[in-house]
Enzyme design. Structure first.
Site, short mmCIF file in Angstrom:
data_model
loop_
_atom_site.label_atom_id
_atom_site.label_comp_id
_atom_site.label_asym_id
_atom_site.label_seq_id
_atom_site.Cartn_x
_atom_site.Cartn_y
_atom_site.Cartn_z
N THR D 16 0.75 -1.36 -0.03
CA THR D 16 0.08 0.00 0.13
C THR D 16 0.88 1.18 -0.15
O THR D 16 2.07 1.30 0.22
CB THR D 16 -0.91 -0.04 1.19
N ASP D 17 0.27 2.51 -0.35
CA ASP D 17 1.11 3.71 -0.20
C ASP D 17 0.26 4.67 0.64
O ASP D 17 -0.60 4.56 1.13
CB ASP D 17 1.20 4.16 -1.59
N THR D 18 0.89 5.88 0.71
CA THR D 18 0.17 7.14 1.49
C THR D 18 -1.34 7.24 1.06
O THR D 18 -1.94 7.83 1.83
CB THR D 18 1.09 8.04 1.27
N GLY D 20 -3.24 5.25 1.00
CA GLY D 20 -4.14 4.02 1.87
C GLY D 20 -4.50 2.97 0.71
O GLY D 20 -5.30 2.01 1.28
#
Lengths: 146, 146, 146, 146
Positions: D16-18, D20
């Site tokens: 996942t990334d910033t 979400g």
């Protein structure tokens, strides 16, 4: 009360590098998969929104000793053990074993994570809530030692 | 003779996670970028085909202490220092500093790598060739200490 | 008004795989680095908190054609061009060139991203704000064609 | 004769990334896991050393359309179908379905890989050996269409 968790995986192609072995950074990703599985096994997510306010568990220390390499399609086990339990932090030991004829330990890792809450984007250490702490215990000494 | 190397990077989106910070495993990837840059700075590639037989440098120990998080688009410096030089292995210290008004250390890492050769796919430790060893020295004590 | 951005990189070890070449999925990560650099070049972050409400730019289509492989330590350029500009989406073309004697195109990619806002965690498409749209134009036809 | 393969996974934190959600590049890694599982299901490894000379299967085209995001701990299925079979290449269709109450397609991908051999480090396209080609068939039209 739980103190261990096991995950079995097969090495994926993207996890290997030009040297033909699993990139050493990926062992830390494998550790995390075991840690998060452990949390699910006691009824929580590591993105702990079941508790108010929501908790996070950032890593403050990580280490790994590498004994033998893993290669593409190797099957291996990550065996996680709780090695220390403090009011605001947890430490884990990870044993990596390649799953073939005679499983041997090929790497050993350690993580320490801190329980935190967030206020206006800033993280601060928090006491591990009783609902979680009551479900976690330190592994027996003999399981941690050899 | 060289004992240090510096890399400046900006956090990429894919390096962050749902917690909005750089995933802890990526600090080990940043360390490696500095290590490989250091090797290029002394005229070699970490895939050391300039030497016969070709050498590899697998990691046997890696660790990191995390003090403050990095977020998307943060600029930071990885400062690598040679902390130990043995006949068959090298150890490095890495200081991570976030580059804003007052650069502070946000993480500190260590790697130990072993010089190896390959025979029929099997890796075995080898003495670091003089051509390489002569270009590397341990950093001054005061640079390593504080 | 801007319609292009260039990034130069050197292949990192972790980006390669057992086949000794850059894993094909990493070309999509390289594209994103160029896209985000483009946004910074026009004064915005792709995590667009400068606008109220904050915007996101999730990818709805991604593709890449691979002509030649990249290997460890190869230097290459990612050349991004705006290929389409709609009220709620942007499309980009990416040309990858390996930087040696005679730079040749080694891969070509495309991304389409949609401007979104979030309400209670749900994403919905939004019109690109004038402050951003006014700074972006489609690349000249001849730059996109050959 | 086989024309499909299914893999079930749970989204890992590092994927996942910033924002979400799963970083879009990771869908290409999920596709590959299904592709490699398909090869094992017909008795081969994608690192095809069972055939002399050894074969590789680099990707020459990859694409993905994203309909809905995946989040941390979501369970999903990757359903791979052989969409085209040529003398030297194979194309696959991938349907991603999130596994909850009513599984819906959340992304659709395509890969084309070419069978290659290596001579002195150079890759050249090769006819897919009969031993492999005989085990692979194109999926029925109705499975590919909707």
């Amino acid at each position: 009360m739980a103190y261990e968790f096991r995950v079995t995986r097969r090495v994926e192609f993207v996890e290997t590098d030009t040297a033909g072995i699993v990139h050493y950074s990926n062992f830390f990703r494998y550790m995390e998969v075991a840690e998060h599985g452990f949390f699910r096994s006691i009824g929580f997510s590591i993105v702990t929104t079941q508790i108010e306010p929501a908790l996070g568990w950032p890593c403050v220390h990580a280490e790994c000793d590498y004994l033998q390499p893993l290669r593409f399609e190797d099957e291996f086990e990550v065996h996680m053990l709780v090695s220390e339990k403090r009011s605001k932090s947890l430490s884990y030991l990870f044993r990596f074993r390649k799953l073939d004829n005679a499983p041997v330990e090929i790497a050993r890792g350690k993580l320490t994570v801190v329980c935190i809450t967030r206020h206006n984007g800033k993280m601060s250490a928090a006491t591990i809530p009783k609902a979680i702490a009551d479900k976690i215990e330190v592994a027996p000494a003999q399981a941690l030692e050899h």
